[in-house]
Design an enzyme around this catalytic site. Structure first.
Site, short mmCIF file in Angstrom:
data_model
loop_
_atom_site.label_atom_id
_atom_site.label_comp_id
_atom_site.label_asym_id
_atom_site.label_seq_id
_atom_site.Cartn_x
_atom_site.Cartn_y
_atom_site.Cartn_z
N TYR A 50 0.95 -1.27 0.20
CA TYR A 50 -0.02 -0.07 0.09
C TYR A 50 0.86 1.30 -0.06
O TYR A 50 0.53 2.36 -0.79
CB TYR A 50 -0.88 0.15 1.17
CG TYR A 50 -1.56 1.33 1.40
CD1 TYR A 50 -2.76 1.57 0.46
CD2 TYR A 50 -1.60 2.30 2.29
CE1 TYR A 50 -3.33 2.89 0.26
CE2 TYR A 50 -2.12 3.46 2.51
CZ TYR A 50 -3.01 3.89 1.58
OH TYR A 50 -3.65 4.84 1.52
N GLN A 153 -4.39 18.82 4.69
CA GLN A 153 -4.81 18.44 3.09
C GLN A 153 -6.31 18.03 3.01
O GLN A 153 -6.73 17.16 3.84
CB GLN A 153 -3.95 17.38 2.74
CG GLN A 153 -4.45 16.62 1.26
CD GLN A 153 -5.51 15.39 1.34
OE1 GLN A 153 -5.19 14.93 2.27
NE2 GLN A 153 -5.97 15.46 0.11
N TYR A 155 -9.16 16.67 0.37
CA TYR A 155 -9.72 16.23 -1.14
C TYR A 155 -11.10 16.88 -1.09
O TYR A 155 -11.52 17.47 -0.43
CB TYR A 155 -10.07 14.46 -0.99
CG TYR A 155 -8.92 13.80 -1.15
CD1 TYR A 155 -8.08 14.08 -2.29
CD2 TYR A 155 -8.40 12.81 -0.31
CE1 TYR A 155 -6.83 13.25 -2.68
CE2 TYR A 155 -7.35 11.91 -0.77
CZ TYR A 155 -6.65 12.20 -2.01
OH TYR A 155 -5.65 11.60 -2.25
N THR A 183 -5.93 19.07 -2.60
CA THR A 183 -5.36 18.06 -3.73
C THR A 183 -6.15 18.18 -4.90
O THR A 183 -7.34 18.12 -5.10
CB THR A 183 -5.45 16.70 -3.10
OG1 THR A 183 -4.55 16.64 -2.11
CG2 THR A 183 -4.85 15.66 -4.18
N ARG A 192 -4.07 0.64 -8.24
CA ARG A 192 -2.72 0.19 -8.01
C ARG A 192 -2.52 -1.06 -7.93
O ARG A 192 -2.95 -1.61 -7.27
CB ARG A 192 -2.09 1.11 -6.90
CG ARG A 192 -2.00 2.40 -7.16
CD ARG A 192 -1.52 3.22 -5.84
NE ARG A 192 -2.35 4.54 -5.98
CZ ARG A 192 -3.46 5.01 -5.01
NH1 ARG A 192 -3.83 4.03 -4.15
NH2 ARG A 192 -4.01 6.14 -5.48
N LYS A 279 -1.92 21.35 -4.45
CA LYS A 279 -1.27 20.26 -4.51
C LYS A 279 -1.58 19.34 -5.73
O LYS A 279 -2.53 18.74 -5.96
CB LYS A 279 -1.53 19.03 -3.16
CG LYS A 279 -0.82 17.91 -3.44
CD LYS A 279 -0.56 17.37 -2.15
CE LYS A 279 0.25 15.97 -2.03
NZ LYS A 279 -0.34 14.93 -2.86
N HIS A 303 1.99 12.92 -7.35
CA HIS A 303 1.21 12.20 -6.44
C HIS A 303 1.96 10.78 -6.26
O HIS A 303 1.63 9.70 -5.96
CB HIS A 303 -0.26 11.64 -7.00
CG HIS A 303 -1.16 11.48 -6.02
ND1 HIS A 303 -2.30 12.56 -5.73
CD2 HIS A 303 -1.50 10.46 -5.15
CE1 HIS A 303 -2.84 12.03 -4.65
NE2 HIS A 303 -2.49 10.96 -4.29
N ARG A 306 1.29 7.57 -8.06
CA ARG A 306 0.39 6.74 -7.80
C ARG A 306 -0.80 7.15 -8.74
O ARG A 306 -1.90 6.13 -8.50
CB ARG A 306 -0.01 7.06 -6.25
CG ARG A 306 1.08 6.61 -5.49
CD ARG A 306 0.72 6.97 -4.02
NE ARG A 306 -0.33 6.56 -3.26
CZ ARG A 306 -0.34 5.39 -2.86
NH1 ARG A 306 0.74 4.33 -2.85
NH2 ARG A 306 -1.52 4.99 -2.10
C1 LIG Z 1 0.07 5.51 0.78
C2 LIG Z 1 0.13 6.95 0.25
C3 LIG Z 1 -1.21 7.51 0.36
C4 LIG Z 1 -1.28 8.78 -0.28
N1 LIG Z 1 -2.41 9.68 0.12
C5 LIG Z 1 -2.58 10.74 -0.25
C6 LIG Z 1 -3.78 11.47 0.01
O1 LIG Z 1 -4.56 10.83 0.75
N2 LIG Z 1 -3.92 12.75 -0.49
C7 LIG Z 1 -3.02 13.41 -1.31
O2 LIG Z 1 -2.97 14.62 -1.47
N3 LIG Z 1 -1.80 12.65 -1.50
C8 LIG Z 1 -1.61 11.26 -1.11
N4 LIG Z 1 -0.52 10.77 -1.39
C9 LIG Z 1 0.52 11.41 -2.24
C10 LIG Z 1 1.52 12.25 -1.36
O3 LIG Z 1 1.05 13.16 -0.84
C11 LIG Z 1 2.56 12.55 -2.21
O4 LIG Z 1 2.03 13.43 -3.25
C12 LIG Z 1 3.74 11.58 -2.79
O5 LIG Z 1 3.73 10.44 -1.77
C13 LIG Z 1 4.85 11.99 -3.01
O6 LIG Z 1 5.74 11.32 -3.52
P1 LIG Z 1 6.88 10.28 -2.85
O7 LIG Z 1 6.11 9.10 -2.28
O8 LIG Z 1 7.63 9.58 -4.04
O9 LIG Z 1 7.58 11.00 -1.81
C14 LIG Z 1 -0.37 9.25 -0.61
C15 LIG Z 1 0.85 8.79 -1.00
C16 LIG Z 1 1.38 7.66 -0.48
C17 LIG Z 1 2.34 6.92 -0.77
#
Ligand SMILES: Cc1cc2nc3c(=O)[nH]c(=O)nc-3n(C[C@H](O)[C@H](O)[C@H](O)COP(=O)(O)O)c2cc1C
Length: 418
Positions: A50, A153, A155, A183, A192, A279, A303, A306
């Site tokens: 995850y 943050q 949504y 976001t 994913r 973001k 993101h 992701r």
């Molecule tokens: C497990 C996971 C859950 C995430 N959930 C959110 C979220 O709820 N809201 C959001 O804006 N970004 C979310 N993100 C994205 C992160 O805020 C961020 O943009 C991203 O992890 C940055 O890249 P990095 O993981 O390579 O550092 C999530 C990332 C991960 C790894």
């Protein structure tokens, strides 16, 4: 593997002899990738998948890393430089380094209680911690744990005239949150593959397979016993306190979705008086428009790879965004950041700071509650070393360092084709 086993034995031996095991962390886990390796061994499989997996075949994750690696900083030597300071200003506030923690929804899946440990470490180190709306602590609890450094943050909760979203923004303001982060980059729900293959169901619930998986991870189980099954408690006033995990994720699926429109962003700009961050911006014209409507911070992000894997690496999108914004808003970067060198690369290319998401999940998986503080330490030391090596007494001086960036998107690359 042998090295890790050895390090574990030594750390345990020192701990039982009364030494603080934290003093060994820098020796055995000097980089984020060392933490990742250890996290993979210690976390339940679904938890690691995850936190670590991306869209498609992880192509976006690899692109982020490769693109950051390709950015070179040219040093000048031959002068005496004072010991550098990593201290910097982000959105008008002083922090100890140009680094921060990106929002992670459901981080308790990676490590139960994650939000508390992240908030405490960020507050102690004075770096920004962005609490996601989908978290196991409320925004008010986050602000108690991290009063000086909490960002929040959101949504898009658009039903009934954004009743939930705007109320959360008001609660964040009342709690003293430093910055509100909206976001922007989730117009579509994406999948994913690694997450699905690990057995995590949608809507989320703890299946028997996941429970069995967790049996292999005593640290994760201990954290679960201490902190309980993570629930999205900031939403309790709107969905009720007594929903099962499955019911609450179904509620979120009903109420939340899509990406903010420009008109909606203006609505939040009117309600939220403090620093407002958008973001997930990659296109320079989106950045320019955001600055025009009064957004204070542009978080350049894909993101973390992701969403879909065809998006540009955020570091490659950064220079055109910086140029388009022209100083009218602060620019921050995330996606792929693993080191203070990466943060310094982003600053050299015009960002005020670089945040990380996955690396903080690895830190928790590897070292439990001690992980986030250790990772902040690793990143900060690395920023200082990069400043020293490039002859920069301050973070701001990085902007003067010659930088080569072969993958950068130019504004003319971003023109829509006819
Ligand atoms: C497990 C996971 C859950 C995430 N959930 C959110 C979220 O709820 N809201 C959001 O804006 N970004 C979310 N993100 C994205 C992160 O805020 C961020 O943009 C991203 O992890 C940055 O890249 P990095 O993981 O390579 O550092 C999530 C990332 C991960 C790894």
């Amino acid at each position: 593997m042998a090295d890790t086993a050895l390090s574990q034995t030594k750390t345990q031996a020192r701990a039982s002899a009364g030494a603080d095991p934290r003093s060994d962390y820098m020796r055995y886990y000097p980089t984020a990738f060392d933490l990742r390796k250890r996290a993979r061994q210690r976390m339940p499989n679904f938890a690691f998948e995850y936190g670590d997996g991306g869209a498609g075949s992880d192509g976006g994750i690899d692109r982020n890393w490769k693109a950051l690696d390709a950015v070179e900083l040219m040093p000048r030597y031959g002068k005496v430089v004072a010991p550098p300071s990593a201290q910097t200003t982000i959105l008008g506030r002083s922090y100890s380094a140009p680094i921060g923690i990106s929002p992670v929804g459901g981080p308790g899946t990676c490590f139960p209680g994650a939000e508390r440990y992240l908030a405490a470490a960020a507050q102690a180190a004075r770096v920004p911690y962005t609490l996601g709306v989908l978290s196991g602590i409320t925004v008010e609890q986050g602000a108690e744990l991290a009063p000086d450094v909490l960002w929040f943050q959101l949504y898009r909760f658009a039903n009934n005239g954004h009743k939930i979203g705007l109320d959360l923004a008001r609660r964040a303001a009342a709690a003293g949150v430093q910055a509100l982060v909206l976001t922007f980059d989730t117009p579509a729900r994406t999948t994913r593959p690694r997450e699905s293959k690990s057995g995590i169901p949608h809507p989320f619930r703890l299946t028997m397979k996941m429970r069995l998986d967790a049996m292999s991870s005593p640290p994760w189980l201990m954290a679960l016993a201490k902190n309980g099954i993570p629930r999205f408690v900031s939403l309790n006033p709107y969905m009720g306190d007594n929903l099962s995990l499955e019911e609450s994720t179904a509620f979120i699926r009903r109420e939340q979705g899509g990406a903010f429109t420009w008109d909606e962003l203006k609505l939040y700009r009117d309600v939220w008086k403090g620093p407002l961050v958008l973001k997930g911006v990659l296109h320079p014209q989106d950045a320019e428009r955001a600055a025009q409507i009064g957004i204070d911070g542009i978080l350049v992000s894909n993101h973390g790879g992701r969403q879909i894997e065809a998006l540009p690496a955020s570091i490659d999108a950064l220079p055109a965004v910086v140029r388009a914004v022209g100083g009218k808003a602060s620019v921050i970067l995330d996606s792929g950041v693993r080191s203070g060198v990466d943060a310094a690369r982003a600053v050299a290319l015009g960002a005020d700071a670089a945040f990380a998401g996955k690396a903080f999940m690895w830190s928790l998986g590897a070292l439990g509650p001690d992980g986030p503080a250790h990772l902040i330490n690793v990143l900060t030391e690395d920023v200082r070393a990069t400043l020293g090596q490039t002859g920069c007494p301050t973070v701001a001086d990085l902007r003067k360092v010659p930088v080569r960036h072969p993958g950068a998107w130019r504004p003319e690359d971003c023109v829509e084709r006819g």
